[in-house]
Design an enzyme around this catalytic site. Structure first.
Site, PDB file in Angstrom:
ATOM      1  N   ALA A   1       0.876  -1.210  -0.022  1.00 39.64           N
ATOM      2  CA  ALA A   1      -0.129   0.019   0.096  1.00 39.64           C
ATOM      3  C   ALA A   1       0.899   1.201   0.096  1.00 39.64           C
ATOM      4  O   ALA A   1       2.171   1.265   0.045  1.00 39.64           O
ATOM      5  CB  ALA A   1      -0.913   0.094   1.086  1.00 39.64           C
ATOM      6  N   ASN A   2       0.258   2.598   0.239  1.00 42.12           N
ATOM      7  CA  ASN A   2       0.984   3.607   0.078  1.00 42.12           C
ATOM      8  C   ASN A   2       0.445   4.633   1.101  1.00 42.12           C
ATOM      9  O   ASN A   2      -0.905   4.083   1.684  1.00 42.12           O
ATOM     10  CB  ASN A   2       1.228   4.421  -1.129  1.00 42.12           C
TER      11      ASN A   2
END
Ligand code: CTP
Ligand code: CA
Length: 218
Positions: A33-34
């Site tokens: 993810a980010n």
């Protein structure tokens, strides 16, 4: 712009917005993810709807309420986001705010990976570039706006990105501070004719100003 005369400026227009991060599965319980919160993209979708546009918001996994008057499509991965963007066409304008994962795990495991003697190595492959694909497509919206998250040489990278991706505008933001997840944004609007630097603004104010600019352009 005065507030009252702005209302309804985008009536009859369809605007597509992407927002949030994408999640790229490693196995059924883990993902890459980010730090995107989706706040800026959701605020832009809401500001466009407030000007009377029909707005399709393609959202990655975030915990935000849907802004009033916005049609929301939830997706998880970059590939699902690309497909949802495709399905939402045609549009008069597109604002690609999502922090799309640049890579996915090439061969995500069907079962939970168990802890063994050796740590697993993740092989990554590049995801489709949704913005570049849209800008080069037969159904290209009249106005294509990309975002550029940069931690250094913000304007230089954004100018190069505008050309490389075929976008009309790039909204460059400096993410070296606490922008991702934060409530304010310092942006530079990069167009074919130059660069406009805006003062530090709350994300809803960036959204309102950008929505007015989009209405001017359409
Ligand atoms: N974008 C996209 N699809 C991708 C990657 C990015 O549509 N697979 C869009 C983003 O929504 C944003 C713009 O492209 O509007 C720029 O994203 P950014 O991550 O800044 O640029 P990249 O081209 O991915 O370059 P890099 O991450 O190496 O800076
Ligand atoms: Ca990227």
């Amino acid at each position: 712009h005065a507030l009252a005369p702005s209302a309804g400026r985008l009536r009859g227009k369809h605007v597509l917005v992407t927002a949030g991060p994408t999640h790229e599965p490693i196995d059924p319980v883990r993902y890459i993810a980010n730090r995107s919160s989706g706040k800026q993209g959701f605020a832009i979708a809401g500001a466009l709807a407030a000007l009377g546009a029909r707005v399709t918001l393609v959202a990655g996994p975030v915990t935000l309420p849907t802004p009033a008057g916005v049609d929301r499509v939830d997706v998880e991965t970059a590939r699902a986001m690309a497909a949802a963007v495709d399905s939402a066409l045609p549009a008069d304008a597109a604002v690609m705010v999502a922090a799309v994962a640049d890579w996915r795990v090439s061969d995500a495991a069907g079962q939970k990976i168990k802890k063994e003697e050796n740590s697993p190595a993740l092989a990554l492959v590049e995801n489709p570039d949704i913005l570049a694909g849209l800008a080069g497509s037969a159904q290209r919206p009249r106005l294509v706006v990309g975002f550029a998250a940069e931690t250094e040489q913000v304007i230089e990278h954004a100018i190069a990105k505008r050309t490389r991706k075929g976008a009309d505008w790039i909204v460059a933001n400096d993410v070296s501070g606490d922008v991702m997840g934060g409530d304010a944004n310092t942006i530079h609007l990069v167009t074919a004719t130059g660069v406009e630097s805006w003062e530090k603004l709350a994300k809803p104010d960036v959204a309102r100003r950008l929505a007015e600019r989009i209405a001017d352009a359409l």
